[in-house]
Design a protein around this motif. Sequence first.
Motif, PDB file in Angstrom:
ATOM      1  N   LEU A   1       4.131   3.373 -16.796  1.00  0.00           N
ATOM      2  CA  LEU A   1       4.133   2.319 -15.790  1.00  0.00           C
ATOM      3  C   LEU A   1       3.036   1.308 -16.089  1.00  0.00           C
ATOM      4  O   LEU A   1       1.928   1.688 -16.477  1.00  0.00           O
ATOM      5  N   ILE A   2       3.337   0.043 -15.881  1.00  0.00           N
ATOM      6  CA  ILE A   2       2.354  -1.022 -16.035  1.00  0.00           C
ATOM      7  C   ILE A   2       1.972  -1.478 -14.630  1.00  0.00           C
ATOM      8  O   ILE A   2       2.829  -1.863 -13.837  1.00  0.00           O
ATOM      9  N   VAL A   3       0.673  -1.408 -14.336  1.00  0.00           N
ATOM     10  CA  VAL A   3       0.169  -1.652 -12.985  1.00  0.00           C
ATOM     11  C   VAL A   3      -0.907  -2.745 -13.036  1.00  0.00           C
ATOM     12  O   VAL A   3      -1.662  -2.842 -14.004  1.00  0.00           O
ATOM     13  N   ASP A   4      -0.984  -3.532 -11.978  1.00  0.00           N
ATOM     14  CA  ASP A   4      -1.982  -4.596 -11.872  1.00  0.00           C
ATOM     15  C   ASP A   4      -3.387  -4.030 -12.045  1.00  0.00           C
ATOM     16  O   ASP A   4      -3.734  -2.994 -11.478  1.00  0.00           O
ATOM     17  N   ARG A   5      -4.197  -4.739 -12.801  1.00  0.00           N
ATOM     18  CA  ARG A   5      -5.559  -4.281 -13.122  1.00  0.00           C
ATOM     19  C   ARG A   5      -6.460  -4.143 -11.897  1.00  0.00           C
ATOM     20  O   ARG A   5      -7.475  -3.446 -11.948  1.00  0.00           O
ATOM     21  N   LYS A   6      -6.108  -4.765 -10.775  1.00  0.00           N
ATOM     22  CA  LYS A   6      -6.955  -4.638  -9.582  1.00  0.00           C
ATOM     23  C   LYS A   6      -7.050  -3.183  -9.103  1.00  0.00           C
ATOM     24  O   LYS A   6      -7.956  -2.831  -8.364  1.00  0.00           O
ATOM     25  N   TYR A   7      -6.121  -2.322  -9.559  1.00  0.00           N
ATOM     26  CA  TYR A   7      -6.152  -0.904  -9.192  1.00  0.00           C
ATOM     27  C   TYR A   7      -6.792  -0.033 -10.281  1.00  0.00           C
ATOM     28  O   TYR A   7      -6.777   1.189 -10.196  1.00  0.00           O
ATOM     29  N   LYS A   8      -7.369  -0.652 -11.301  1.00  0.00           N
ATOM     30  CA  LYS A   8      -7.896   0.079 -12.459  1.00  0.00           C
ATOM     31  C   LYS A   8      -8.938   1.134 -12.094  1.00  0.00           C
ATOM     32  O   LYS A   8      -8.972   2.217 -12.671  1.00  0.00           O
ATOM     33  N   ASP A   9      -9.774   0.854 -11.124  1.00  0.00           N
ATOM     34  CA  ASP A   9     -10.845   1.790 -10.772  1.00  0.00           C
ATOM     35  C   ASP A   9     -10.423   2.822  -9.726  1.00  0.00           C
ATOM     36  O   ASP A   9     -11.242   3.650  -9.329  1.00  0.00           O
ATOM     37  N   TRP A  10      -9.200   2.771  -9.279  1.00  0.00           N
ATOM     38  CA  TRP A  10      -8.702   3.750  -8.308  1.00  0.00           C
ATOM     39  C   TRP A  10      -8.390   5.060  -9.027  1.00  0.00           C
ATOM     40  O   TRP A  10      -8.030   5.066 -10.201  1.00  0.00           O
TER      41      TRP A  10
END
Length: 149
Positions: free
Chosen positions: A133-142
């Motif tokens: 899955l490719i996910v928006d980087r704003k969730y990278k630290d989650w």
Amino acid sequence: MKNILTLFTATIMVAGALLLSACAAGRNGIGFTEARNYFVQRGATIPSDLKITTQADFDRCFGEAAVMGKNGQPTPIDFSRSFAIAKVLPESDRNPQISHVSLQRGGHHELVLHYVVSCGPQRTYTVQPFILLIVDRKYKDWTISELKH
């Protein structure tokens, strides 16, 4: 009679999985793009963390598998804007399928990957199924956890 019972059971399982996936896709759903036309590198050490945040880490685990025709190129991943979530299953000769994939908000700064695994009859060769899955980087630290249904 046995075939009818098997068909009924399979229908109930699919309906339940669809219901679970529909319920999970509510207001807590996180958008993603499913990456296509990649393969798991033979002998690659798959990270225990589901999250892949750099091109170098991604290239150690996955290779491109372009095919001819429409949509034959691998889905591009721009690691400056997004990151990848990869769930890789062990090799199997039972034709495992990963379906009903969703990504939900969990607790504080947590993403939960929901999916269903089903297996078919035994075959003469093995495959290593995965979802990417490719996910928006704003969730990278989650943090990312998983829930197999």
